[in-house]
Design a protein around this motif. Structure first.
Motif, short mmCIF file in Angstrom:
data_model
loop_
_atom_site.label_atom_id
_atom_site.label_comp_id
_atom_site.label_asym_id
_atom_site.label_seq_id
_atom_site.Cartn_x
_atom_site.Cartn_y
_atom_site.Cartn_z
N TYR A 115 34.01 11.13 -19.69
CA TYR A 115 34.77 11.68 -18.57
C TYR A 115 34.92 10.64 -17.46
N GLN A 175 36.52 18.77 -24.94
CA GLN A 175 37.95 18.53 -24.73
C GLN A 175 38.25 18.00 -23.34
N ASN A 176 37.42 18.34 -22.34
CA ASN A 176 37.73 17.98 -20.96
C ASN A 176 37.80 16.46 -20.79
N SER A 177 36.81 15.75 -21.31
CA SER A 177 36.83 14.30 -21.19
C SER A 177 38.03 13.72 -21.93
N HIS A 180 41.28 14.27 -19.86
CA HIS A 180 41.45 13.30 -18.78
C HIS A 180 41.67 11.89 -19.31
N GLU A 222 37.08 24.54 -25.50
CA GLU A 222 36.44 23.51 -24.68
C GLU A 222 35.38 22.70 -25.42
N ARG A 241 30.51 22.52 -17.84
CA ARG A 241 30.72 22.89 -19.24
C ARG A 241 30.48 24.39 -19.42
N THR A 246 38.72 27.86 -20.31
CA THR A 246 39.04 27.60 -18.91
C THR A 246 40.56 27.49 -18.75
N HIS A 249 42.49 24.34 -17.60
CA HIS A 249 42.70 23.21 -18.50
C HIS A 249 43.93 23.40 -19.38
#
Length: 400
Positions: A115, A175-177, A180, A222, A241, A246, A249
């Motif tokens: 991230y 998935q978040n990292s 981004h 996620e 996390r 979410t 996202h």
């Protein structure tokens, strides 16, 4: 509904620019730490604390590179301050990579997070587009770290986290990292015209959205295991996390997929289709029809889990609505664009101290559970500026 969009109306455009300048004023005036990096800001907009996190340092560089490209006096000084702290502070000269946080005495959390590295790539790319002298070396350095240490060619995505010496911390995949990193890879492509960056962005999008989100009727999972199988039972921290899904996202991915579709010469139909599907999925499932605002998380039955309203999902929805309405004009997007700004202007924007309230309780009053003080400039600034520029890629590409 009137036949002209808000984004074409001079008064609305002036209002957006005023919101952006308020954010620039607040952070340019109060966030610079003379010892390096940037302060957090309290609820009144005053500096506090001494820990500097990698993503926040990088986001300040990103935002003030945008300001510099717009022609804001003082912005290049902020970029230089942040770039030097990334290079001389966060960068691990011994083992390579960039450590997660520092205080005045050195590394506080010396882990290497995908991230955080995504945001370093974003900062270096944007700094390159305004000619910062450290940008070329940083861009090459962080690209090498991502390729060698994080990138998994088999799956087409990055692993999550390592210790300072690059020992594996966990088998978790997130998935978040990767989302981004997709944003940063787009910026790196725009800065360098190197198609390898765009190819990686497309591979991540294919895995996270075309493979997984589409199978869930455009709900973005996620959390995953090391084989990139969805882990529906995962329960991490509520802030970074959270369990479940979410919706904010889904909205970030909506705009990023639209940007990919614009930039990719093949204009693959699945990208823009998924962008539209994700937006509709988020507003239909994630918006609180009774009170307004997006639920922070849903369970896998699409029922509200964490019901607090966080500022950044609304900002991301604004950017996605504006971008999609420019590419695929539809009264649906215009309706939501206005509705989102109405809610934000009444509930999230702080007229007394500047900036945005980060979190609202169930009564829609400012509330501290996950966030304290003023959140960083990144999300709210992009919501204020994206509607002002053509939907041709990132803000750095569009501002000319």
């Amino acid at each position: 509904m009137p036949d002209t969009n808000w984004t074409t109306r001079p008064w609305h455009r002036d209002w957006l620019q005023a919101r952006a300048n308020e954010l620039f004023d607040l952070f340019q005036r109060n966030a610079v730490n003379p010892k390096g990096g940037f302060y957090d800001l309290d609820a009144s907009g005053r500096p506090y604390g001494h820990i500097r996190h990698l993503h926040q340092t990088s986001r300040m560089v990103h935002c003030f590179a945008i300001a510099a490209k717009l022609g804001r006096p003082g912005a290049e000084t902020i970029v230089d301050h942040g770039m030097r702290y990334l290079w001389e502070g966060h960068r691990d000269r011994k083992s390579g990579g960039y450590c997660w946080s520092l205080d005045d005495d050195g590394f506080k959390d010396d882990s290497k997070q995908a991230y955080g590295h995504a945001f370093v790539l974003l900062a270096a790319s944007d700094a390159a587009m305004i000619g910062h002298p450290l940008a070329k070396d940083m861009l090459a350095d962080v690209t090498g770290v991502l390729n060698i240490r994080f990138w998994d060619e088999h799956y087409g995505a990055v692993s999550e986290e390592f210790a300072r010496n690059w020992a594996k911390i966990s088998d978790y995949r997130g998935q978040n990292s990767n989302m981004h990193l997709t944003e940063a890879l787009i910026a790196a492509f725009e800065a360098t015209h190197d198609a390898a960056y765009l190819d990686k962005a497309k591979r991540i999008a294919t895995l996270i959205i075309r493979t997984h989100a589409a199978s869930l009727d455009y709900v973005v999972a996620e959390h995953f295991d090391e084989q990139w199988k969805i882990d529906k039972g995962y329960k991490g921290s509520d802030m970074f996390r959270p369990a479940g899904t979410t919706p904010g996202h889904w909205l970030e991915w909506s705009r990023l997929l639209a940007q990919l579709w614009v930039l990719d010469g093949r204009r693959e139909a699945w990208m823009i289709d998924a962008a539209e599907q994700l937006f509709r999925s988020a507003v239909n499932r994630g918006w609180d029809e009774a009170k307004g605002g997006f639920y922070y998380t849903l369970d896998f039955e699409n029922q509200p889990a964490i019901t607090h309203k966080i500022w950044w999902p609304v900002t991301e929805a604004i950017g996605a609505a504006a971008f999609l309405n420019a590419l695929k004009p539809d009264s649906f997007y215009e309706h939501w664009y206005r509705k989102l700004w109405d809610f934000s202007a009444i509930h999230f924007i702080d007229p007394a101290n500047g900036g945005w309230f980060p979190e609202l309780g169930d009564d829609l009053k400012p509330f501290d559970r996950f966030f304290t003080g003023k959140p960083d400039i990144y999300h709210a600034l992009q919501a204020s500026l994206i509607p002002l520029f053509p939907a041709t890629g990132s803000l750095m590409r569009a501002i000319s």
